[in-house]
Design an enzyme around this catalytic site. Structure first.
Site, PDB file in Angstrom:
ATOM      1  N   SER A   1       6.295  -0.014  10.232  1.00  0.00           N
ATOM      2  CA  SER A   1       4.939   0.065   9.688  1.00  0.00           C
ATOM      3  C   SER A   1       4.725   1.467   9.133  1.00  0.00           C
ATOM      4  CB  SER A   1       3.921  -0.205  10.804  1.00  0.00           C
ATOM      5  OG  SER A   1       2.632   0.229  10.410  1.00  0.00           O
ATOM      6  N   SER A   2       4.004   1.548   8.030  1.00  0.00           N
ATOM      7  CA  SER A   2       3.682   2.886   7.484  1.00  0.00           C
ATOM      8  C   SER A   2       2.918   3.690   8.519  1.00  0.00           C
ATOM      9  CB  SER A   2       2.844   2.748   6.216  1.00  0.00           C
ATOM     10  OG  SER A   2       3.486   1.901   5.295  1.00  0.00           O
TER      11      SER A   2
ATOM     12  N   MET B   1       0.840  -1.201   0.000  1.00  0.00           N
ATOM     13  CA  MET B   1       0.000   0.000   0.000  1.00  0.00           C
ATOM     14  C   MET B   1       0.880   1.259   0.000  1.00  0.00           C
ATOM     15  SD  MET B   1      -3.406  -0.913   2.118  1.00  0.00           S
ATOM     16  CE  MET B   1      -2.762  -0.627   3.750  1.00  0.00           C
TER      17      MET B   1
ATOM     18  N   GLU C   1      11.866   0.253   5.447  1.00  0.00           N
ATOM     19  CA  GLU C   1      12.834  -0.822   5.202  1.00  0.00           C
ATOM     20  C   GLU C   1      12.182  -2.203   5.094  1.00  0.00           C
ATOM     21  OE1 GLU C   1      16.098  -1.000   4.567  1.00  0.00           O
ATOM     22  OE2 GLU C   1      16.276   1.182   4.506  1.00  0.00           O
ATOM     23  N   GLY C   2      11.062  -2.385   5.782  1.00  0.00           N
ATOM     24  CA  GLY C   2      10.350  -3.669   5.699  1.00  0.00           C
ATOM     25  C   GLY C   2       9.897  -3.947   4.273  1.00  0.00           C
ATOM     26  N   HIS C   3       9.281  -2.933   3.643  1.00  0.00           N
ATOM     27  CA  HIS C   3       8.872  -3.091   2.241  1.00  0.00           C
ATOM     28  C   HIS C   3      10.091  -3.380   1.363  1.00  0.00           C
ATOM     29  CE1 HIS C   3       5.465  -0.277   3.517  1.00  0.00           C
ATOM     30  NE2 HIS C   3       4.818  -1.311   3.031  1.00  0.00           N
TER      31      HIS C   3
ATOM     32  N   ASP D   1       2.381  -9.228   9.054  1.00  0.00           N
ATOM     33  CA  ASP D   1       0.936  -9.454   8.937  1.00  0.00           C
ATOM     34  C   ASP D   1       0.734 -10.966   8.840  1.00  0.00           C
ATOM     35  OD1 ASP D   1      -0.176  -6.527   8.356  1.00  0.00           O
ATOM     36  OD2 ASP D   1       1.705  -6.770   7.282  1.00  0.00           O
TER      37      ASP D   1
HETATM   38  P1  AMP Z   1       1.526  -2.770   3.518  1.00  0.00           P
HETATM   39  O1  AMP Z   1       2.045  -1.727   2.570  1.00  0.00           O
HETATM   40  O2  AMP Z   1       1.537  -2.336   4.946  1.00  0.00           O
HETATM   41  O3  AMP Z   1       0.228  -3.374   3.053  1.00  0.00           O
HETATM   42  O4  AMP Z   1       2.584  -3.958   3.469  1.00  0.00           O
HETATM   43  C1  AMP Z   1       3.001  -4.538   2.261  1.00  0.00           C
HETATM   44  C2  AMP Z   1       3.788  -5.787   2.563  1.00  0.00           C
HETATM   45  O5  AMP Z   1       4.898  -5.442   3.390  1.00  0.00           O
HETATM   46  C3  AMP Z   1       2.974  -6.824   3.357  1.00  0.00           C
HETATM   47  O6  AMP Z   1       3.295  -8.117   2.852  1.00  0.00           O
HETATM   48  C4  AMP Z   1       3.455  -6.638   4.759  1.00  0.00           C
HETATM   49  O7  AMP Z   1       3.354  -7.802   5.554  1.00  0.00           O
HETATM   50  C5  AMP Z   1       4.908  -6.277   4.526  1.00  0.00           C
HETATM   51  N1  AMP Z   1       5.461  -5.566   5.679  1.00  0.00           N
HETATM   52  C6  AMP Z   1       4.932  -4.485   6.310  1.00  0.00           C
HETATM   53  N2  AMP Z   1       5.705  -4.134   7.367  1.00  0.00           N
HETATM   54  C7  AMP Z   1       6.725  -5.025   7.415  1.00  0.00           C
HETATM   55  C8  AMP Z   1       7.852  -5.207   8.282  1.00  0.00           C
HETATM   56  N3  AMP Z   1       8.086  -4.408   9.313  1.00  0.00           N
HETATM   57  N4  AMP Z   1       8.694  -6.236   8.022  1.00  0.00           N
HETATM   58  C9  AMP Z   1       8.468  -7.063   6.960  1.00  0.00           C
HETATM   59  N5  AMP Z   1       7.432  -6.941   6.113  1.00  0.00           N
HETATM   60  C10 AMP Z   1       6.569  -5.944   6.331  1.00  0.00           C
END
Ligand code: AMP
Length: 281
Positions: free
Chosen positions: A185-186, A30, A35-37, A150
């Site tokens: 987290s965003s 989204m 860094e997670g993304h 998640d």
């Molecule tokens: P989002 O943009 O929050 O929907 O996340 C997109 C993808 O990034 C999803 O597969 C999330 O599980 C993953 N994600 C979000 N935060 C993290 C994190 N801190 N570490 C690893 N993956 C993450």
């Protein structure tokens, strides 16, 4: 890096790559990258020849009182970061492209969505599973990467992929954390300076859970939940949404502690809802 706004554009690019015999990895997001993304994108780059990232804040996975309209967005920054990492294609549809009319068809993954976020965010996983199924059909990747942050979402997508016979390998990637342990987290951007200090309680509570289980200090889920609740509530601005203690495959709560054990938390810190989890083996 190719930026595609329409379904036709991304389909044409991917089908060209596939006809050249290239393996395509996919990272749905989204946006508002951290860094997670980026770690998911790097994993995809390692495992495939071409990586597509989608950026789409999906309205159907937000409840009416949730943060769809205020969800953080910064497309220019995201595109720069994706390019720096080496992503080959970014898919950035608008809502009309993804939902030209009111959807009449939904993907509902049963049972796995009864607890955790499925219980506290009714309809959330129906929106997630539906948009991921649509994205899978649009992008048609060979593999797709999802974060263990998640955890329930990852299990729901794994099950949907198996049940609906998508020919796509689902890869889980570990949780990426800030130096003090807070899961990236965003939504962390919503936190005030004081709230940010309290937000560390999720990670610390999960470490406490691991210790209590390892040292046999708790034998039942309710003892563990009580200990974690007391701990979390000692931090200012916190309000517990759920503390789940259960089976990591079935995503059902357990009464007696047994391994492997999933401990998953959702905690409001101020108005910001944060989630985190640990798999204890
Ligand atoms: P989002 O943009 O929050 O929907 O996340 C997109 C993808 O990034 C999803 O597969 C999330 O599980 C993953 N994600 C979000 N935060 C993290 C994190 N801190 N570490 C690893 N993956 C993450």
């Amino acid at each position: 890096m190719i930026v595609a706004k329409t379904i036709d554009q991304i389909r044409n690019i991917v089908s060209q790559w596939k006809s050249d015999g290239l393996k395509v990895g996919f990272v749905p997001t989204m946006g508002f990258f951290h860094e997670g993304h980026l770690s998911l994108m790097k994993e995809s780059l390692k495992r495939s020849d071409r990586t597509v990232v989608s950026i789409f804040v999906n309205p159907t996975q937000f409840g009416p009182k949730e943060d769809f309209s205020t969800y953080p967005r910064d497309l220019d920054r995201d595109l720069n970061l994706a390019k720096e990492v080496g992503v080959h294609g970014v898919f950035i549809p608008d809502v009309k492209e993804m939902y030209p009319s009111q959807n009449k068809t939904w993907v509902n993954v049963e049972d796995l969505t009864n607890h955790l976020c499925g219980a506290s965010r009714p309809g959330h996983f129906k929106g997630v599973a539906t948009v991921v199924a649509k994205l899978f059909n649009i992008v048609q990747p060979d593999l797709a990467i999802f974060g263990e942050k998640d955890f329930q979402q990852l299990q729901v997508i794994r099950r949907m992929t198996a049940d609906l016979n998508f020919p796509i390998e689902i890869v889980g990637a570990p949780i990426f954390r800030e130096p003090d342990g807070l899961a990236m987290s965003s939504r962390n951007t919503y936190l005030s300076r004081e709230e940010r200090k309290s937000a560390i309680c999720l990670f610390k509570a999960l470490q406490l859970a691991k210790r209590l289980v390892a040292e046999n200090k708790v034998t039942t889920a309710s003892q563990l939940q009580r200990a974690l609740a007391d701990f979390i509530e000692s931090f200012p601005f916190t309000q517990i949404d759920y503390i789940f203690v259960g089976d990591p495959e079935l995503l059902e709560p357990v009464n007696e502690i047994r391994l492997p054990l999933l401990v998953a938390l959702a905690v409001f810190v101020g108005k910001t809802r944060l989630i985190d989890n640990i798999l204890i083996r």
